[in-house]
Write a protein that holds these residues in place. Structure first.
Motif, short mmCIF file in Angstrom:
data_model
loop_
_atom_site.label_atom_id
_atom_site.label_comp_id
_atom_site.label_asym_id
_atom_site.label_seq_id
_atom_site.Cartn_x
_atom_site.Cartn_y
_atom_site.Cartn_z
N LEU A 1 28.32 -15.38 -22.26
CA LEU A 1 29.46 -16.03 -21.60
C LEU A 1 30.23 -15.09 -20.68
O LEU A 1 31.16 -15.51 -20.01
CB LEU A 1 30.44 -16.58 -22.65
N HIS A 2 29.84 -13.83 -20.69
CA HIS A 2 30.63 -12.85 -19.93
C HIS A 2 29.77 -12.32 -18.78
O HIS A 2 28.89 -11.49 -18.99
CB HIS A 2 31.06 -11.71 -20.87
N ALA A 3 30.00 -12.87 -17.58
CA ALA A 3 29.20 -12.46 -16.42
C ALA A 3 30.02 -12.61 -15.15
O ALA A 3 30.84 -13.52 -15.02
CB ALA A 3 27.95 -13.32 -16.34
N HIS A 4 29.77 -11.69 -14.22
CA HIS A 4 30.53 -11.65 -12.96
C HIS A 4 29.62 -11.89 -11.76
O HIS A 4 28.53 -11.34 -11.68
CB HIS A 4 31.24 -10.31 -12.84
N THR A 5 30.08 -12.71 -10.85
CA THR A 5 29.30 -13.09 -9.66
C THR A 5 29.92 -12.45 -8.42
O THR A 5 30.91 -11.72 -8.50
CB THR A 5 29.32 -14.61 -9.48
N GLY B 1 34.46 -15.18 -14.04
CA GLY B 1 35.01 -14.40 -12.92
C GLY B 1 36.35 -13.77 -13.27
O GLY B 1 37.13 -14.32 -14.03
N HIS B 2 36.60 -12.60 -12.67
CA HIS B 2 37.88 -11.92 -12.91
C HIS B 2 39.02 -12.72 -12.30
O HIS B 2 39.00 -13.05 -11.10
CB HIS B 2 37.87 -10.53 -12.24
N SER B 3 40.04 -12.98 -13.10
CA SER B 3 41.21 -13.69 -12.60
C SER B 3 41.94 -12.83 -11.56
O SER B 3 41.83 -11.61 -11.56
CB SER B 3 42.16 -14.00 -13.76
N ILE C 1 36.60 -17.89 -17.36
CA ILE C 1 37.31 -16.91 -16.55
C ILE C 1 37.59 -15.71 -17.45
O ILE C 1 37.74 -15.87 -18.67
CB ILE C 1 38.62 -17.52 -15.98
N GLU C 2 37.58 -14.53 -16.86
CA GLU C 2 38.06 -13.36 -17.60
C GLU C 2 39.48 -13.13 -17.12
O GLU C 2 39.71 -12.61 -16.02
CB GLU C 2 37.19 -12.12 -17.35
N ALA C 3 40.41 -13.58 -17.93
CA ALA C 3 41.81 -13.57 -17.53
C ALA C 3 42.43 -12.23 -17.88
O ALA C 3 42.56 -11.88 -19.05
CB ALA C 3 42.55 -14.70 -18.23
N SER D 1 27.34 -9.56 -22.50
CA SER D 1 26.84 -8.41 -21.74
C SER D 1 27.79 -7.95 -20.64
O SER D 1 27.59 -6.88 -20.09
CB SER D 1 25.48 -8.75 -21.13
N ASP D 2 28.81 -8.75 -20.33
CA ASP D 2 29.71 -8.37 -19.22
C ASP D 2 28.86 -8.00 -18.00
O ASP D 2 29.10 -7.00 -17.33
CB ASP D 2 30.58 -7.19 -19.65
N ALA D 3 27.85 -8.84 -17.75
CA ALA D 3 26.87 -8.53 -16.70
C ALA D 3 27.49 -8.60 -15.31
O ALA D 3 28.27 -9.51 -15.02
CB ALA D 3 25.70 -9.50 -16.78
N HIS D 4 27.16 -7.63 -14.48
CA HIS D 4 27.58 -7.67 -13.08
C HIS D 4 26.38 -7.91 -12.17
O HIS D 4 26.50 -7.96 -10.97
CB HIS D 4 28.33 -6.39 -12.70
N GLU D 5 25.20 -8.04 -12.80
CA GLU D 5 23.99 -8.48 -12.10
C GLU D 5 23.09 -9.17 -13.12
O GLU D 5 23.13 -8.87 -14.32
CB GLU D 5 23.29 -7.32 -11.39
ZN LIG Z 1 34.07 -8.53 -17.43
#
Ligand SMILES: [Zn+2]
Ligand SMILES: [Zn+2]
Length: 283
Positions: free
Chosen positions: A12-16, A44-46, A85-87, A243-247
C-alpha cells in the motif's frame, strides 16, 4: 519439516511521478498483477507548503486522485486497487476530508520537526547534512530533545489525525548507522519508544514494516528496529509490510525476508487491505 512459502500479496505504500516516484500509477498496478497480488495501493506524498520538492502539488493531488479512481475501475476485475495518501504530519490534512477525496486509506508519517521559535521545519530523512543541521539548531543542539520531538509528533499524529497506518515508525534512525547520532539501546530512547507504542496500542492504527530505507541503501534492516518489533508484539499492536517503493521494481522489496523476521519474532498474522477492509493475513 517443510513449511510452505508464504508470499504477502499486497503493498500500500508506493510513490509515483505525481510526487518523488519514478513510475506512473498504472505501472504499479500492472506490476502488482504480474506478481499475483490481491491488492495494491498508491500513497502519494501529501502537499507540504514549506517543502514542495518531494510532494504532490495541490493541483497534482486532485489529478492523482482522479487517475486512481479511473484505474481502480479499469482494473477491478484483475486486482483490488486502493487509493491512498502518505499524509505528512504537518500537511494540515483533515481526516474528515478523506471521504470527499475518495481515499481508501491513509498512511500517517512524520518527516519533519518544527522549530516553533524559528518557524523552521527540520527534515529527518532528506540527507545526513540536513539531519545534522536540524539536530544542531533544534533546542540549542540537544539531540535527545530532537529525537524525542520526532516521537512526540508521532503520538500527536496518532491522537489527532488517526491514520490507518503509521509510516516508518523510527524514520529518525535513517542516517544513524553505527549509532552516529544517538544510541538506540540507550535507556531514554527505549523509554520513549515504549511510551509511543503505548499510545499507539490505544488507537486502531497499524504499524508498517517498511523496507524503503533498505531498498534505497540507507539502512540494513527495515523500520522499525527489531527490538521495537518485539515490543509491538508484546503490546499486540497490528502490523503490515510495505515497501515504500519509489519505483515499480521495489514493489515487494525484502518482503520474503521481512516475513521471515517477524515470524521468528513470533507474529502469527499481519494486516492486509482486502475487500475494503483491513483483515488478518496468516503468516
Ligand atoms: Zn513513503
Ligand atoms: Zn515517508
Amino acid at each position: 519439516m517443510q513449511t510452505k512459502k508464504i508470499i504477502f500479496p499486497s503493498n500500500l505504500h508506493a510513490h509515483t511521478f505525481y510526487c518523488d516516484g519514478k513510475n506512473n500509477p498504472e505501472d504499479y498496478i500492472l506490476t502488482a498483477i504480474e506478481k499475483g497480488f490481491t491488492s495494491v495501493g498508491l500513497s502519494g506524498h501529501s502537499f507540504t507548503k514549506f517543502d514542495t520538492e518531494y510532494c504532490m502539488s495541490e493541483k497534482g493531488t486532485l489529478e492523482y486522485l482522479k487517475e486512481l479512481k479511473n484505474l481502480k475501475e479499469k482494473y477491478k476485475d484483475r486486482i483490488q486497487v486502493y487509493i491512498g495518501i502518505e499524509a505528512d504530519f504537518y500537511s494540515g490534512f483533515n481526516p474528515k476530508l478523506d471521504d470527499n477525496l475518495g481515499l481508501d486509506f491513509r498512511i500517517g508519517s512524520v518527516h519533519y520537526i518544527k522549530d516553533k521559535e524559528k518557524e523552521e521545519y527540520y527534515c529527518v530523512d532528506n540527507t545526513p547534512e540536513i539531519l545534522e543541521y536540524g539536530i544542531k539548531n533544534y533546542a540549542n543542539g540537544d539531540e535527545k530533545a530532537f529525537i524525542e520531538a520526532y516521537f512526540d509528533n508521532i503520538v500527536e499524529m496518532v491522537h489527532t489525525q488517526k491514520p490507518d497506518i503509521i509510516g516508518h515508525l523510527d524514520l529518525v534512525k535513517k542516517f544513524n548507522k553505527d549509532f552516529k547520532y544517538f544510541d538506540e539501546s540507550a535507556e531514554w530512547y527505549k523509554n520513549k519508544v515504549e511510551y509511543v507504542l503505548d499510545e499507539i496500542a490505544k488507537s486502531e492504527a497499524i504499524i508498517e514494516i517498511n523496507t524503503g530505507g533498505m531498498s534505497r541503501g540507507w539502512t540494513q534492516t527495515p523500520y522499525p528496529s527489531f527490538f521495537i518489533l518485539e515490543r509491538i508484539l508484546a503490546k499486540n499492536i497490528p502490523i503490515t509490510i510495505s515497501s515504500d517503493a519509489h519505483e515499480t521494481k521495489n514493489i515487494d522489496f525484502y518482503f520474503d525476508e521481512s516475513l521471515e523476521i517477524i515470524r521468528k519474532i513470533g507474529f502469527k498474522s499481519i494486516k492486509i487491505l482486502k475487500d475494503g477492509k483491513f483483515q488478518d493475513f496468516n503468516i
